[in-house]
Enzyme design. Sequence first.
Site, PDB file in Angstrom:
ATOM      1  N   VAL A 165     -12.086  -3.837  -1.166  1.00  0.00           N
ATOM      2  CA  VAL A 165     -13.390  -3.186  -1.254  1.00  0.00           C
ATOM      3  C   VAL A 165     -14.078  -3.403  -2.601  1.00  0.00           C
ATOM      4  CG1 VAL A 165     -12.657  -0.928  -2.148  1.00  0.00           C
ATOM      5  CG2 VAL A 165     -14.560  -1.054  -0.516  1.00  0.00           C
ATOM      6  N   TYR A 166     -13.356  -3.852  -3.625  1.00  0.00           N
ATOM      7  CA  TYR A 166     -13.983  -4.081  -4.929  1.00  0.00           C
ATOM      8  C   TYR A 166     -15.020  -5.192  -4.797  1.00  0.00           C
ATOM      9  CZ  TYR A 166     -10.091  -1.412  -7.017  1.00  0.00           C
ATOM     10  OH  TYR A 166      -9.180  -0.449  -7.353  1.00  0.00           O
ATOM     11  N   SER A 167     -16.273  -4.820  -4.965  1.00  0.00           N
ATOM     12  CA  SER A 167     -17.392  -5.764  -4.788  1.00  0.00           C
ATOM     13  C   SER A 167     -17.322  -6.482  -3.446  1.00  0.00           C
ATOM     14  CB  SER A 167     -17.450  -6.768  -5.949  1.00  0.00           C
ATOM     15  OG  SER A 167     -17.815  -6.107  -7.142  1.00  0.00           O
ATOM     16  N   PHE A 168     -16.772  -5.739  -2.434  1.00  0.00           N
ATOM     17  CA  PHE A 168     -16.736  -6.229  -1.052  1.00  0.00           C
ATOM     18  C   PHE A 168     -16.082  -7.611  -0.944  1.00  0.00           C
ATOM     19  CE2 PHE A 168     -20.488  -3.540  -1.768  1.00  0.00           C
ATOM     20  CZ  PHE A 168     -20.098  -2.441  -1.012  1.00  0.00           C
TER      21      PHE A 168
END
Length: 344
Positions: free
Chosen positions: A60-63
């Site tokens: 999920v970090y920066s998708f």
Amino acid sequence: MRYRLLGQTGLFVSEICLGTMTYGGKGFWENIGKLPQDAVDEQIKAAFEAGINFIDTANVYSFGESERLVGCALKTLGLPRDQLVVATKATGIMNELPNGRGQSRFHLFNEVDASLKRLQLDHIDLYQLHGFDPLTPFDESLSALNDLVRSGKVRYVGLCNMPAWQIMKALGTADRHGWAKFVSVQAYYTIAGRDLEREIVPLLQDQKLGLMVWSPLAGGLLSGKFKREEPGPDGARRSSFDFPPVDKDRAFNCVDAMRAIAERHRVSVAQIALAWVLSKPYVSTVIIGAKSMAQLTDNIAATRVQLTDEDKRLLDTVSQLPTEYPGWMLAMQGQYRAKPPVKE
């Protein structure tokens, strides 16, 4: 750099873990950091040369962009795969489709494959549930994780941000079925936020789980850049993204005490905050994320700080948690059994 066993495994991880939430900066994550590929390459190279063998990211970090940047850096730098422990996570929102989040077998299987592709790896060393999914039964999630371990795509499984009863329920469920059990807990812990000590730390010690600490500087509040009753510096994370929640008065009491200790040791306030967390025997590794090489270098240097017993007593006292029930009752009743009886 020192190395510690991750829980009850035989896996050694560096006591500093390189966090990657500042990589990419897409959408909401721009508030935390937006490092491009060249800066990511520089950080990972410096971390590896300093002895860090543990890298933590998340889908999920920066998708997905953080994972992609990490994967490109590992390939470009040609770092030896067998000397690295790579961790990632799944649970968060990856898209607005019905199954674009959570811990269903469907989502976890899809996200493992997507993470492996972005990371350009054939396995993930530590795969973590990134929180609690109230809709998916534990049996489904844990069965899926067990199958991922058996498939070879995942070596170990861990969890993040769950209360003690959920962690214990998960361990019991896995034990009952003979499934792969969680070996680590990733949780928020800092001298300015010691809530973990109420229920989760005793559980970790009893069940021999490793603790991976996130945000040991309380979102930068303990970096030494912030002062009581003054606005934060421009560009600082806390100035635009006031997270995690913290009791500011108690936090600045800690900063005041750490500032004096830092001056005696001739180090930064941030290094004292990190050294305090590292002094706790139940901590396996402390995750540090940095926007610059200067921050990364300063944080890594915390491993060389040796707090005195007097330093620890002072910091423990100024940051002590308010007493709560049933803690004070357990402490009062427990004192009667603390020492064996003696017949004179």
